[in-house]
Design an enzyme around this catalytic site. Sequence first.
Site, PDB file in Angstrom:
ATOM      1  N   SER A  19      18.702  40.061  44.129  1.00 49.51           N
ATOM      2  CA  SER A  19      18.293  40.229  42.742  1.00 49.51           C
ATOM      3  C   SER A  19      17.123  41.190  42.687  1.00 49.51           C
ATOM      4  O   SER A  19      16.261  41.185  43.564  1.00 49.51           O
ATOM      5  CB  SER A  19      17.886  38.870  42.169  1.00 49.51           C
ATOM      6  OG  SER A  19      17.032  39.055  41.059  1.00 49.51           O
TER       7      SER A  19
ATOM      8  N   LYS B 249      17.169  35.368  45.832  1.00 53.26           N
ATOM      9  CA  LYS B 249      18.600  35.348  45.505  1.00 53.26           C
ATOM     10  C   LYS B 249      19.485  36.040  46.540  1.00 53.26           C
ATOM     11  O   LYS B 249      19.118  37.043  47.129  1.00 53.26           O
ATOM     12  CB  LYS B 249      18.830  36.032  44.143  1.00 53.26           C
ATOM     13  CG  LYS B 249      18.339  35.241  42.963  1.00 53.26           C
ATOM     14  CD  LYS B 249      19.117  33.958  42.721  1.00 53.26           C
ATOM     15  CE  LYS B 249      20.498  34.218  42.165  1.00 53.26           C
ATOM     16  NZ  LYS B 249      20.498  34.544  40.738  1.00 53.26           N
TER      17      LYS B 249
ATOM     18  N   LYS C 204      52.575  54.564  34.613  1.00 51.51           N
ATOM     19  CA  LYS C 204      51.986  54.998  35.883  1.00 51.51           C
ATOM     20  C   LYS C 204      50.592  54.456  36.137  1.00 51.51           C
ATOM     21  O   LYS C 204      50.331  53.855  37.173  1.00 51.51           O
ATOM     22  CB  LYS C 204      51.908  56.524  35.968  1.00 51.51           C
ATOM     23  CG  LYS C 204      53.130  57.251  35.540  1.00 51.51           C
ATOM     24  CD  LYS C 204      53.985  57.717  36.609  1.00 51.51           C
ATOM     25  CE  LYS C 204      55.289  58.210  36.034  1.00 51.51           C
ATOM     26  NZ  LYS C 204      55.662  57.722  34.671  1.00 51.51           N
TER      27      LYS C 204
ATOM     28  N   HIS D  20      39.467  17.543  39.535  1.00 52.18           N
ATOM     29  CA  HIS D  20      38.554  17.642  38.381  1.00 52.18           C
ATOM     30  C   HIS D  20      37.149  18.084  38.810  1.00 52.18           C
ATOM     31  O   HIS D  20      36.170  17.756  38.156  1.00 52.18           O
ATOM     32  CB  HIS D  20      38.449  16.321  37.619  1.00 52.18           C
ATOM     33  CG  HIS D  20      39.772  15.692  37.314  1.00 52.18           C
ATOM     34  ND1 HIS D  20      40.489  15.960  36.178  1.00 52.18           N
ATOM     35  CD2 HIS D  20      40.519  14.821  38.037  1.00 52.18           C
ATOM     36  CE1 HIS D  20      41.623  15.266  36.186  1.00 52.18           C
ATOM     37  NE2 HIS D  20      41.671  14.576  37.319  1.00 52.18           N
TER      38      HIS D  20
ATOM     39  N   GLU E  39      32.767  37.500  43.200  1.00 52.54           N
ATOM     40  CA  GLU E  39      32.790  37.549  41.730  1.00 52.54           C
ATOM     41  C   GLU E  39      33.619  38.729  41.234  1.00 52.54           C
ATOM     42  O   GLU E  39      34.331  38.632  40.235  1.00 52.54           O
ATOM     43  CB  GLU E  39      31.364  37.647  41.188  1.00 52.54           C
ATOM     44  CG  GLU E  39      30.578  36.355  41.384  1.00 52.54           C
ATOM     45  CD  GLU E  39      29.106  36.541  41.058  1.00 52.54           C
ATOM     46  OE1 GLU E  39      28.607  35.818  40.192  1.00 52.54           O
ATOM     47  OE2 GLU E  39      28.461  37.419  41.660  1.00 52.54           O
TER      48      GLU E  39
HETATM   49  N1  ARG Z   1      55.713  62.521  32.947  1.00 49.23           N
HETATM   50  C1  ARG Z   1      56.925  61.914  32.561  1.00 49.23           C
HETATM   51  C2  ARG Z   1      56.862  60.400  32.769  1.00 49.23           C
HETATM   52  O1  ARG Z   1      56.059  59.976  33.463  1.00 49.23           O
HETATM   53  C3  ARG Z   1      58.053  62.482  33.380  1.00 49.23           C
HETATM   54  C4  ARG Z   1      59.386  62.342  32.739  1.00 49.23           C
HETATM   55  C5  ARG Z   1      59.472  63.255  31.579  1.00 49.23           C
HETATM   56  N2  ARG Z   1      60.753  63.206  30.988  1.00 49.23           N
HETATM   57  C6  ARG Z   1      60.982  63.695  29.791  1.00 49.23           C
HETATM   58  N3  ARG Z   1      62.179  63.623  29.325  1.00 49.23           N
HETATM   59  N4  ARG Z   1      60.020  64.215  29.079  1.00 49.23           N
HETATM   60  O2  ARG Z   1      57.606  59.657  32.204  1.00 49.23           O
END
Ligand code: ARG
Length: 466
Positions: A284, A290, A332, A163, A297
């Site tokens: 600072s 500081k 991605k 705590h 952080e």
């Molecule tokens: N840039 C696309 C992705 O990242 C690649 C795959 C595309 N496939 C498709 N059937 N359009 O998913």
Amino acid sequence: MMGESKKLWGGRFERLTDPGFARFNRSFGFDRRLFEADVRGSMAHGEALRAAGVLGDEEAAALAEGLRTLLARAAERGDAYFDEDADAEDVHSFIEARLVELVGDAGRRLHTGRSRNDQVATALRLWLRGEIESVGGRVREVQGALLDLAEAHRDAVLPGYTHLQRAQPVLWPHWCLAYFEMLSRDRERLAEARRRTNILPLGSAALAGTSYPVDREEVARALGFEGVSRNSLDAVSDRDFCVEFACAGSLVMAHLSRLAEDLILYATTEFGFVELSDAVATGSSLMPQKKNPDALELVRGKTARVYGHALALLTLVKGLPLTYNKDMQEDKEAVFDVADTLSSSLEVTATVLRNVRVREGRARDAATVGYMNATEMADYLARRGLPFREAHEVAGRMVLYGLGKGLELHELDLEELREFSTLVAEDVYEALSLEQTLATKRQTGGTSPERVAEALAAARASLTEG
Ligand code: ARG
């Protein structure tokens, strides 16, 4: 190479793509990071087509040579190479266009028996496999830094908290090893995630599997995959491995942020157990005195974005109909940013640990103030036959009395203590000492010096092993 890039799918289309949509659709700005992985996947696929008799030996050789040239050019020119055709739809169309420029028809045949759906899954898995290994290595470095810090201050003591109230004293290496344990579990989780990432989807084609007799097992071996996917529908639409990586990464960040928080607190004037190096702090612009713990952080703050990506990925795959859907292109940037954020956070954390100064005197003093030996008093009475519940009550009354006088338990006279219980004798002072408090925690996992020394040695050995 200006103007509209050649599409991979132009045949059935009569009108040009709307420029706004083209921008919206384009992933090349970020999926260029998969360039090397995608080229390697193409090399293996080209070889599989040759072995299957789909490509002639000469064509296959030209293709392989062309792909090697692409790798060399990218290595040489870096981003400038990609920017030459920044309008490419994605990394796959970029690679194919460059290949056709170099080797002509052989380049146009490479896509036989393959779809971007199994291609992108393959490239992403290859890339992520490498990232998981490098993140695992960085987790290990932080663990190494924790062990060095523990070994450099084997006898140091600090207050342990529950705590955020002073609870019981613990050895400094015990605190270091707590974080070591968390990170050991993280390495296990990353290794698990790697195992499931390391499966080859190529050969699943768009969704139904390929009609060409490619040897998928051989492609897997060539690319270092552990096995081949067993179902083509699943293989092109599975992003579990991304979610697992982001979730394992979220726990890494949870641990780093707790470590950061402990150190931020310990570095305050109020605690004063450590001093952070100038190398990882800032000043600072207004207050000359500081020294701010920005590095820590930021680690704490960046935890939020990794959690955000984990949730984004889970949300992304929720309710997607089989099989591939363009939604999945959104995986991605999340995965890339998780990898980058983990890497930089781990690196900075290791630097902080390697440069922190432990103020052993301050920490030890703090560990003897605040009735941190009240539990020892209760245990002392219990050892002399008082039921623990009563012993707890008596020790509590002693604390209240001490608070009134502004004295710790061990600063009270024997006569005063005996007012509360005649079980108290001269040897109580030894039982209340910091040394005894620590030494009695001698079961596995406890903070006694012997157990901690063993744990430290075991941790060191586990780190050298794997
Ligand atoms: N840039 C696309 C992705 O990242 C690649 C795959 C595309 N496939 C498709 N059937 N359009 O998913």
